[in-house]
Design a protein around this motif. Structure first.
Motif, PDB file in Angstrom:
ATOM      1  N   ASN A 194       0.821  -1.204   0.000  1.00 22.68           N
ATOM      2  CA  ASN A 194       0.000   0.000   0.000  1.00 22.68           C
ATOM      3  C   ASN A 194       0.855   1.253   0.000  1.00 22.68           C
ATOM      4  OD1 ASN A 194      -2.851   0.073  -0.168  1.00 22.68           O
ATOM      5  ND2 ASN A 194      -2.903  -1.308   1.601  1.00 22.68           N
ATOM      6  N   LEU A 195       1.965   1.203   0.765  1.00 21.49           N
ATOM      7  CA  LEU A 195       2.854   2.363   0.819  1.00 21.49           C
ATOM      8  C   LEU A 195       3.372   2.680  -0.582  1.00 21.49           C
ATOM      9  CD1 LEU A 195       4.631   4.480   2.210  1.00 21.49           C
ATOM     10  CD2 LEU A 195       6.324   2.690   2.551  1.00 21.49           C
ATOM     11  N   ASP A 245       0.732   4.068  -2.791  1.00 21.47           N
ATOM     12  CA  ASP A 245       0.511   5.487  -2.494  1.00 21.47           C
ATOM     13  C   ASP A 245       1.584   6.334  -3.163  1.00 21.47           C
ATOM     14  OD1 ASP A 245      -1.775   5.351  -1.001  1.00 21.47           O
ATOM     15  OD2 ASP A 245      -0.747   5.169   0.931  1.00 21.47           O
ATOM     16  N   MET A 300      -1.771  11.909  -1.645  1.00 22.37           N
ATOM     17  CA  MET A 300      -1.797  10.460  -1.474  1.00 22.37           C
ATOM     18  C   MET A 300      -0.437   9.964  -0.997  1.00 22.37           C
ATOM     19  SD  MET A 300      -2.405   7.587  -4.375  1.00 22.37           S
ATOM     20  CE  MET A 300      -4.138   7.600  -4.753  1.00 22.37           C
ATOM     21  N   ARG A 301       0.616  10.508  -1.618  1.00 20.81           N
ATOM     22  CA  ARG A 301       1.968  10.089  -1.226  1.00 20.81           C
ATOM     23  C   ARG A 301       2.258  10.477   0.217  1.00 20.81           C
ATOM     24  NH1 ARG A 301       3.577  12.051  -6.626  1.00 20.81           N
ATOM     25  NH2 ARG A 301       4.187  14.015  -5.701  1.00 20.81           N
ATOM     26  N   ARG A 333      -6.312  -0.994  -6.991  1.00 19.70           N
ATOM     27  CA  ARG A 333      -5.373  -1.748  -6.163  1.00 19.70           C
ATOM     28  C   ARG A 333      -5.757  -3.206  -5.923  1.00 19.70           C
ATOM     29  NH1 ARG A 333      -3.309   2.705  -1.725  1.00 19.70           N
ATOM     30  NH2 ARG A 333      -2.825   4.270  -3.295  1.00 19.70           N
ATOM     31  N   GLY A 344       1.221   6.579  -6.751  1.00 22.27           N
ATOM     32  CA  GLY A 344      -0.029   7.172  -7.216  1.00 22.27           C
ATOM     33  C   GLY A 344      -0.968   6.190  -7.882  1.00 22.27           C
ATOM     34  N   ARG A 387       1.341   7.453   7.190  1.00 20.56           N
ATOM     35  CA  ARG A 387       0.793   6.215   7.740  1.00 20.56           C
ATOM     36  C   ARG A 387       1.912   5.220   8.012  1.00 20.56           C
ATOM     37  NH1 ARG A 387      -3.712   4.775   4.461  1.00 20.56           N
ATOM     38  NH2 ARG A 387      -2.130   4.008   3.032  1.00 20.56           N
ATOM     39  N   ARG A 428       0.142  11.028   2.581  1.00 19.09           N
ATOM     40  CA  ARG A 428      -0.646  10.220   3.507  1.00 19.09           C
ATOM     41  C   ARG A 428      -0.004   8.845   3.672  1.00 19.09           C
ATOM     42  NH1 ARG A 428      -6.232  10.882   1.591  1.00 19.09           N
ATOM     43  NH2 ARG A 428      -5.708   9.049   0.379  1.00 19.09           N
ATOM     44  N   GLY A 429       0.464   8.315   2.558  1.00 17.54           N
ATOM     45  CA  GLY A 429       1.115   7.002   2.625  1.00 17.54           C
ATOM     46  C   GLY A 429       2.340   7.046   3.516  1.00 17.54           C
ATOM     47  N   ARG A 477      -6.983   4.024  -5.822  1.00 17.52           N
ATOM     48  CA  ARG A 477      -7.431   3.001  -4.896  1.00 17.52           C
ATOM     49  C   ARG A 477      -8.233   1.877  -5.563  1.00 17.52           C
ATOM     50  NH1 ARG A 477      -6.181   3.689   0.123  1.00 17.52           N
ATOM     51  NH2 ARG A 477      -5.179   5.700   0.439  1.00 17.52           N
ATOM     52  N   HIS A 498      -2.190  13.489  -6.034  1.00 20.16           N
ATOM     53  CA  HIS A 498      -1.135  12.480  -5.882  1.00 20.16           C
ATOM     54  C   HIS A 498      -0.189  12.843  -4.761  1.00 20.16           C
ATOM     55  CE1 HIS A 498      -1.904   9.678  -9.082  1.00 20.16           C
ATOM     56  NE2 HIS A 498      -2.361  10.707  -9.786  1.00 20.16           N
TER      57      HIS A 498
END
Lengths: 601, 370, 382
Positions: A121-122, A125, C16-17, A134, A128, C23, C19-20, A131, C13
């Motif tokens: 998932n990392l 992310d 999103m990056r 995935r 890009g 996390r 946030r990734g 979701r 994007h």
């Protein structure tokens, strides 16, 4: 080799290259360090890699393979020249290109404290990946890598092979146009290696990914569509594997004699003029000569009779050795003075004096059994090999034998004592060379040698003699004043071995001494081991190169902390014999053992 | 055996001093910090900014104000016009003290024979406030004496408590702090040298290489301890020299006792450092351990705030802090000329700490939890 | 032109990056709770230890009393000493014994009442001898003040009962603002919060970038489209959250465990804390990104964070008492500005003329440290 300086025609749009080119290097140079310590990792390198297919990069240690990969991934900037990746100049807009490539570094970039799914998932992310795409992509990747049952497991708790597969999956989360893999299979068991190759091949075919892959295993080069061979920062040769093999066509033979063991024969052959390479292959010695006329039995092994010589089809490795010896020429060190003592190994082996006795040895880290109950014996003067993938428990076993780690169970005796409780003097009888270079990096070669000679209590004339011996025998005199941390890997390994042998120990433990070394250095290394064993020294050695098993008197194959087999290399090899495969290799036997092991789980 | 230990010590020094960066870390900061802290760490208060609100404005009130202005301890920064100005002046720390003389100041004195002045202090730093209050009271007492003398009522003045300070007649806090810095910096330097040393070798794998040589654990211990000891000794000597010749702190006692103290302290500090080092698997853990020892060891050592002021439980805790004893020895030898016999009760605990920690380190070299 | 970027909106994007990354960092913190321990457990332990342990208020100071000729006057004076909560009288029969006790650090001061000590004699402007141990000059001064205070009260007592002496011409009324009882804890505890947060900020971040380099994960990160700014931000955000939690805990303890008054506004406190945390994290990141050699990085972290914060921040030693070059030097110590902010917000209130310059300097430092960390981490390995 093209020697033109990169012309500063930056104005020329990078898109001018042929549409079918994935990577184009023009006059690329890259140096490390400054002033006197400048090392040119790449020098005036120009090459083109077409789109599609798998291109392999091979070369000895320090040839510039990793630097090439990193330049193409935009991780480094070249000092001169131009790198164009996917029709864009990588120095101008690395981030845009990085969105289109996948890269797997040598030390896999996994977060070991994250689970398989979290790692995926990392990277999704970061790349890009929307979701909604995935689940499908992940499912496909997990199925292909066989990791589906382990989604929730922490990456750190995966086996070496599974880690590499996860690393590959992370590099593939977004279907890259170009996939860069830096030694993706190093230290991985042979079965996982084959599986990794299958995955890469499938992506190359199904998604049209261009793959650039560097490798230390020369048999893998044979599976590539194209091969680039680097040496000392320059492109030595390029072409299809078949082209490489043609270079030595008609000059590869194998010989054997009932009067000599293959190792004895190899030692003889290596010293003969006109012999480029001699390697062990089952009961044979594989010989590459500079011209067919040198392939006569009386030339290769004078005085030995009978000798069988027969021509065989060349392999990639033969061409590699040939090209390398041609390139390095006089630089290639002469063969080691092996047969100093005439004592035959056979006589020593008969002396069935057990010097290492291991009984049901166990070691646990947390809830993980690194070594799960192993037993074996090693006799005096024997070369005993411990083979296995990274993480199989080889190093843990060694550390227990040397007294560096207390066992969780079982008994062990080295030279009659348990090294952990042994008096200090008993330690003077063993030598230990660890997997990672573990000498003082800020100290010079000479300072390291001096320190370890003092540490082993050598003084006066004996100390001087041994220091002299180390400098000569391991060809260290020219770098005596250099900080050991600055040395190339090959020198470091020689220095480490010199320090471990400084005090003439009876038993020597060598942990992955050939890891990362090129084939030439590995040959030399095994000659040294041979010489030691002939003097009656007991040698324990670990390796993940299957073909090196041939150099051992006896060997054990370790899988997941257990011994899958303990026997002579020949007997282990023959375990895989079947009607379809009458001449199996050790690797075949290993794969069979792994399959059996997986089935049991 | 001696030969092999010397080889170990030599190697340790090479590893420590060959790298320019790490050489600087050991030598540079202590010197800089000695000078900076020697001047910075002081409880003395000078040049107190004072503001005066004189609503009386008579000869008498001006006379009193003039005494404040003339005092070397005070510095007049503002004359205020009305009480409303007091708050901003104090809030913004423009003045530490406001001398408020009310309108009826002189009238009260002439009618009642006694009158009042008001001192308003900035209490944000209570220690400074206390000292400033002491200064101000001293000035007013002297002024009182003058007034009495003028009125010829000398006989009726009660006796004063006159204080005389032993060992530090002018009560300069530099005399107290600078010997403390000797302790502070020797502790920090020895910890830096020892606390990461084994962990670093572990991480680089060189410790394994050492463990397979015939070195006995106590030889390894000696080899690791001696460099720290020598470096600590050299740095302590340097700092003592600076304290005596630069900061002019009197060194009354014997050098023998001082160096015995330095040696015993170094043993205990090295013991703690090596114990942390032997317990740590990585340099990060070693660093964390060093931090977690250093911070309380310094703050709860009596370096700045007296141990006697601590609650009993915390005082008990400081018993395992070698720095606590070392500071007493340093200050005792420097200022009081204390003898070995008078300081014996400080030496034993440090020796005890050294013995325990060094023993633990020796054992843990080999038997650590993997 | 170059080929069109295959992504849709770049901002989405980027988010999103980020946030990734955040996390990921959270998960790592969660799996290895040592960061959580550093952020929450450490401030509690240190604050309890130091909050109680660090005090300049001398209590029960042992005072040697040598009374040459006991009489009713010495009896009442000794009674006053015994009732004092600051002094603990110890009686000695002669000076020699008392002096020996002082050399052995058993008493801090000696008060001698000579055989002519009596009211009559007092009126003849005698002196009463007090010897203090000047080794600790500050304590010596405080003890002198205590003894003089007790004596003054005794005199006033005598005067009131027997009208023996006229009152002094000028009597001092003093009022101490912000800290009426002159409790040293009131100013030490806010300072401690600053010291502890300095430590925690450095400990939390000093190794995080080094770890990515060491484990080789940075190499894989770099070949994704992520920018180094995002990587750094991905580090700062979680540790900032942790640090803010630790800060809130410390402030709450200062307020309710140590009863330090809180006179400023939450806004000022929050602004100061946020700025200071950014500085502390920025400094840690800077050490972490520039450190090639962990050994030296660790040593530097100890030297540049803790000791200067301890001595040069005004936490215990008043900056106004330092010579001007050193006063100027303290301006570059982040903790000094945070100590100023905290001491004011707790004791004095929102004194913006003092708070704003400190906040300004902190903001500048945060920019410099974070900016330098960013500059020092190019998205390349060489």
């Amino acid at each position: 080799m093209s020697s033109h300086l990169a012309s500063p025609d930056e104005s020329g749009s990078p898109g001018a290259s042929a549409p079918g080119t994935a990577i184009r290097l023009r006059g690329v140079s890259k140096r490390f360090g400054r002033g006197e310590r400048t090392v040119w990792a790449l020098e005036e390198l120009s090459l083109e890699i077409p789109r599609g297919g798998i291109t392999g990069v091979v070369g000895p240690d320090g040839a510039g393979k990793t630097t090439l990969m990193r330049l193409c991934a935009g991780l480094m900037r070249c000092d001169r020249g131009q790198v164009v990746v996917l029709d864009q100049d990588i120095t101008r807009d690395a981030a845009a290109i990085q969105g289109r490539i996948g890269y797997m570094p040598q030390r896999f970039g996994l977060y070991e404290d994250l689970s398989v799914a979290e790692n995926l998932n990392l990277y999704a992310d970061l790349q890009g990946v929307p979701r909604h795409q995935r689940p499908e992509r992940f499912q496909m990747l997990m199925q292909m890598t066989g990791l589906a049952p382990f989604l929730g497991r922490l990456a750190g708790k995966l086996s070496g092979g599974m880690k590499q597969k996860l690393g590959l999956a992370c590099a593939l989360v977004r279907s890259p146009e170009l996939l860069l893999l830096d030694e993706p299979t190093v230290g991985v068991d042979p079965l996982s290696r084959r599986e990794l190759w299958a995955i890469v091949r499938r992506f190359e075919q199904e998604e049209g990914t261009t793959v650039l892959l560097s490798t230390a295993y020369l048999d893998e080069a044979q599976r590539c569509d194209r091969v680039l061979m680097l040496d000392r920062g320059r492109l030595l040769a390029q072409g299809t594997p078949q082209w490489f093999q043609q270079q030595v066509q008609g000059r590869v033979f194998r010989i054997r004699s009932p009067r000599l063991t293959p190792r004895q024969l190899q030692a003889q052959v290596l010293g003969r003029p006109g012999v480029i390479d001699a390697a062990l292959e089952a009961t044979w010695v594989r010989v590459v000569v500079d011209s067919p006329q040198h392939a006569r039995a009386e030339h290769l092994a004078p005085g030995v009779d009978p000798v069988e010589v027969e021509p065989i089809p060349p392999r990639f490795e033969d061409a590699f050795m040939e090209l390398l010896s041609r390139d390095q020429g006089e630089q290639r060190p002469a063969a080691i003075n092996v047969a100093r003592s005439g004592a035959s190994r056979a006589a020593k082996a008969a002396d069935s004096d057990v010097v290492i006795q291991v009984q049901d040895l166990k070691r646990r880290f947390g809830d993980f059994w690194a070594v799960g109950g192993i037993s074996f014996q090693v006799h005096r003067g024997e070369v005993f090999g411990l083979l296995g993938a990274n993480g199989a428990g080889k190093t843990t076993t060694f550390r227990m034998l040397c007294g560096l780690l207390p066992p969780s169970g079982g008994t062990l005796r080295v030279a009659g004592v348990d090294m952990r409780r042994a008096p200090a003097q008993a330690r003077a009888r063993i030598g230990y060379m660890s997997q990672k270079f573990s000498l003082y990096r800020t100290l010079s070669v000479m300072q390291n040698l001096r320190f370890f000679s003092s540490a082993y209590g050598l003084r006066g004339r004996r100390r001087r003699a041994r220091l002299q011996w180390a400098l000569e025998q391991f060809q260290l005199a020219e770098v005596a004043g250099t900080d050991s941390g600055q040395l190339p890997l090959g020198y470091q390994q020689r220095l480490a071995m010199a320090c471990a042998l400084m005090h003439e120990p009876e038993i020597v433990f060598l942990d992955e001494p050939t890891s990362g070394a090129d084939p030439v250095a590995r040959r030399q290394f095994w000659q040294r081991i041979n010489a030691l064993a002939m003097q009656g020294v007991t040698v324990l050695v670990t390796t993940h190169f299957m073909e090196e098993a041939q150099y051992c008197d006896r060997m054990a194959i370790m899988i997941d902390g257990r011994l899958a087999a303990v026997d002579t290399p020949e007997n282990i090899r023959l375990m895989a014999q079947s009607p379809e495969n009458p001449e199996p290799t050790i690797e075949d036997a290993f794969i069979q053992l792994i399959l059996a092991h997986r089935k049991r789980q | 055996m001696l030969f092999r230990v010397l080889a170990l010590v030599q190697k340790e020094f090479l590893a420590l001093l060959k790298d320019r960066q790490s050489r600087f870390v050991i030598i540079g900061p202590p010197i800089i910090q000695l000078v900076v802290f020697g001047y910075a760490a002081t409880f003395d208060v000078t040049n107190v900014p004072v503001a005066v609100l004189d609503e009386c404005n008579t000869l008498l009130s001006r006379d009193l104000t003039a005494r404040f202005v003339a005092s070397p301890n005070f510095q007049l920064v503002a004359r205020l016009e009305q009480p409303g100005q007091i708050a901003p002046v104090l809030d913004r720390q423009q003045a530490m003290l406001v001398l408020h003389i009310r309108q009826d100041f002189q009238r009260k004195l002439s009618t009642l024979g006694t009158t009042e002045v008001q001192l308003i202090l900035d209490g944000r730093n209570s220690n400074t406030a206390l000292i400033v209050l002491g200064y101000a009271q001293g000035i007013i007492e002297e002024f009182n004496a003058t007034l009495r003398r003028r009125r010829g009522r000398l006989a009726q003045v009660p006796a004063q408590v006159v204080s005389r300070a032993w060992f530090n007649p002018n009560l300069q806090s530099q005399w107290f702090i600078v010997p403390g810095i000797v302790g502070l910096l020797t502790l920090v330097v020895t910890m830096l040298v020892t606390a990461l040393s084994v962990a670093r070798e572990r991480e680089q794998g060189t410790f394994d290489q050492l463990l397979v040589t015939p070195y006995r654990p106590y030889e390894l211990l000696l080899g690791k301890a001696l460099p720290g000891f020598l470096i600590g000794l050299v740095e302590a000597t340097f700092i003592v020299l600076v304290a005596v010749f630069w900061f002019r702190v009197p060194l009354v006692g014997s050098l023998g006792v001082l160096y015995l103290g330095v040696a015993v302290f170094l043993l205990s500090a090295i013991g703690v450092g090596l114990m942390i080092s032997s317990l740590a698997n990585t340099q990060q853990q070693g660093l964390l351990g060093a931090f977690l020892f250093l911070v309380p060891a310094i703050i709860l050592s009596g370096f700045a705030t007296p141990i006697a002021n601590m609650p009993p439980a915390v005082q008990k805790l400081t018993l395992v802090n070698p720095m606590r004893y070392y500071l007493v020895i340093l200050r005792g030898v420097f200022l009081q000329g204390a003898t070995l016999e008078e300081l014996a009760d400080q030496f034993w605990p440090m020796l005890g700490i050294a013995a325990v920690t060094l023993a633990v380190a020796t054992v843990m070299f080999r038997r650590r939890i993997y | 032109m170059t080929t069109p970027k295959p992504f849709a909106p770049a901002a989405r994007h980027r988010l999103m990056r980020l946030r990734g990354l955040v996390r990921k960092e959270w998960l790592q913190i969660w799996r290895d709770p040592s960061s959580i321990a550093i952020a929450f457990l450490l401030p509690v332990v240190l604050l309890l230890l130091f909050g109680y342990g660090v005090s300049l208020d001398a209590k029960d100071v042992p005072l040697a009393l040598v009374v040459d000729n006991p009489n009713p006057d010495t009896m009442t004076l000794c009674g006053h000493f015994e009732r004092s909560k600051y002094l603990r009288p110890v009686y000695f029969v002669n000076m020699r014994h008392a002096q020996q006790a002082m050399l052995r650090r058993q008493v801090s001061a000696i008060l001698r009442l000579r055989d002519d000590f009596s009211r009559e004699n007092l009126q003849r402007r005698g002196t009463i001898q007090l010897i203090v141990n000047g080794t600790d000059a500050n304590t010596a001064r405080i003890v002198t003040g205590y003894v003089q205070g007790v004596y003054a009260r005794w005199l006033a007592d005598v005067q009131q009962r027997r009208r023996a002496f006229p009152p002094p011409p000028i009597q001092v009324q003093h009022r101490v603002w912000y800290n009426a009882n002159l409790r040293s804890r009131n100013y030490l505890v806010p300072g401690l919060v600053a010291i502890i947060m300095t430590l925690i900020g450095a400990l939390l971040t000093a190794m995080v970038m080094a770890r990515e380099w060491e484990r080789g994960t940075i190499e894989a990160l770099m070949t994704t489209p992520v920018s180094m700014g995002e990587v750094l931000l991905g580090k700062v955000i979680p540790y900032f959250g942790l640090g803010l939690g630790g800060m809130a805990l410390s402030v709450a303890m200062a307020r309710w465990v140590f009863d330090v008054p809180f006179r400023g506004s939450m806004l000022a406190l929050l602004a100061g804390s946020v700025l200071f945390l950014l500085v502390a994290l920025g400094l840690g990141l800077l050490i972490s990104t520039t450190a090639r050699n962990q050994f030296v990085a660790g040593q530097v972290a100890i030297i540049v964070t803790f000791l200067p914060a301890f001595i040069l921040s005004g936490f215990i030693f008043d900056i106004r008492s330092m010579p001007w070059p050193i006063r100027a030097l303290t301006a570059i110590i982040p903790a000094r500005h945070f100590v100023t902010i905290l001491q004011n917000v707790f004791l004095a209130g929102d004194v913006w003329p003092l708070l704003l310059p400190s906040m300004g300097v902190l903001a500048l430092m945060a920019l410099v440290f974070l900016g330098l960390s960013y500059r020092k981490s190019p998205k390349r390995l060489d």
